[in-house]
Design a protein around this motif. Structure first.
Motif, PDB file in Angstrom:
ATOM      1  N   ARG A  54      37.189  39.934  44.652  1.00  0.00           N
ATOM      2  CA  ARG A  54      37.100  40.184  43.202  1.00  0.00           C
ATOM      3  C   ARG A  54      35.663  39.949  42.737  1.00  0.00           C
ATOM      4  N   ASP A 108      51.642  36.331  40.069  1.00  0.00           N
ATOM      5  CA  ASP A 108      50.849  37.529  39.780  1.00  0.00           C
ATOM      6  C   ASP A 108      51.054  38.021  38.341  1.00  0.00           C
ATOM      7  N   GLY A 109      50.057  38.721  37.836  1.00  0.00           N
ATOM      8  CA  GLY A 109      50.162  39.354  36.520  1.00  0.00           C
ATOM      9  C   GLY A 109      49.394  38.633  35.418  1.00  0.00           C
ATOM     10  N   ARG A 139      46.985  41.148  33.637  1.00  0.00           N
ATOM     11  CA  ARG A 139      47.686  42.100  32.758  1.00  0.00           C
ATOM     12  C   ARG A 139      48.243  41.407  31.520  1.00  0.00           C
TER      13      ARG A 139
HETATM   14 MG    MG Z   1      47.398  40.729  40.696  1.00  0.00          MG
END
Ligand code: MG
Ligand code: IPE
Ligand code: IPE
Length: 248
Positions: free
Chosen positions: A79, A28-29, A32
């Protein structure tokens, strides 16, 4: 500062006799990571795919038997279409390079999750990649694609119901051992450690059944920045945990 240096992974070492047998990673990430660099999210996913490769190779090198990597959840369909298309294209591209990525390496590729929702094109590429790695003997890499822990449990429940209806088993045969044997991970060693980077402290529907007694490790690092050193640290921290399984 030298006089104030904390003890870290450079001084501590992994104990090769107490390795987690099976590691789950929530990759994850990526978004970002890209945002911080003013890049499109797709660049984050691409960088995340490189990290994935690096970490799997490292885990094989140090002797981990199995790794399950969460690449696309049953909820990720929610999404925007552009993002889903982008992730699917990246996955396809990745699988097309299977020959060069996997041939001659020690990795045994498996896919866990509901493959029926993936396109024929992707399913063919998956079959091919799995075939290439079939004779290998090293780490088992489960790529979790359209995977959901709840979905996995529902699937096992349906198999149990069908087996019972067909008279193959009785109701009392449906126990923890039976359900365990009908999870996607049935052939793998138990999941000892689940890692989540990016600062989130939740499972997001990952390995719900298997997580019952897995150790959980999280960090603020976004997945594309996750390094071999971070994996080493996670394992060192794991080795300091006292796993009691309800006992004293
Ligand atoms: Mg995520
Ligand atoms: C993980 O990164 C990749 C997938 C879920 C496929 P994200 O896309 O969730 O990145 P963040 O959480 O938005 O940073
Ligand atoms: C979990 O990450 C799924 C994958 C890494 C494939 P998400 O980004 O989808 O999780 P939430 O939405 O933050 O819980």
């Amino acid at each position: 500062m030298l006089f104030n240096r904390k003890k870290n992974a450079h001084e501590e070492k992994i104990d090769p006799h107490n390795l987690p047998r099976h590691i789950g990673v929530i990759m994850d990430g990526n978004g970002r990571w890209a945002k911080k660099r003013h890049l499109p999210r797709s660049a984050g996913h691409r960088a995340g795919a490189d990290t994935f490769e690096k970490i799997v190779k490292y885990c094989d090198k140090i002797g981990i038997k199995a790794i399950t990597a969460y690449a696309f959840s049953t909820e990720n369909w929610n999404r925007p279409k552009e993002e889903v298309d982008n992730l699917m294209n990246l996955l396809y591209e990745y699988l097309l390079q299977a020959e060069e990525k996997f041939a001659g390496k020690n990795i045994i590729l498996r896919v866990i999750g509901d493959r029926s929702a993936l396109s024929d094109k992707i399913n063919k590429a998956i079959d091919h990649a799995i075939e290439i790695t079939n004779g290998n003997t090293g780490i088992v890499l489960n790529m979790a694609l359209n995977y959901g822990g709840r979905d996995e449990i529902v699937r096992a429940a349906r198999i149990a119901a069908a087996d019972a209806l067909n008279g193959k088993i009785g109701i009392s045969d449906i126990n923890e051992d039976y359900l365990d044997r009908h999870m996607y991970t049935a052939d793998n060693p138990p999941v000892d450690l689940i890692i989540r980077p990016s600062g989130e402290k939740r499972l997001s529907n990952f390995l719900l059944w298997q997580a019952a007694y897995a150790e959980f490790w999280y960090s603020d690092i976004n997945w594309p920045d996750f390094s071999e050193k971070d994996m080493e640290q996670a394992i060192i921290d794991y080795q300091k945990r006292s796993r009691r399984f309800g006992k004293i």
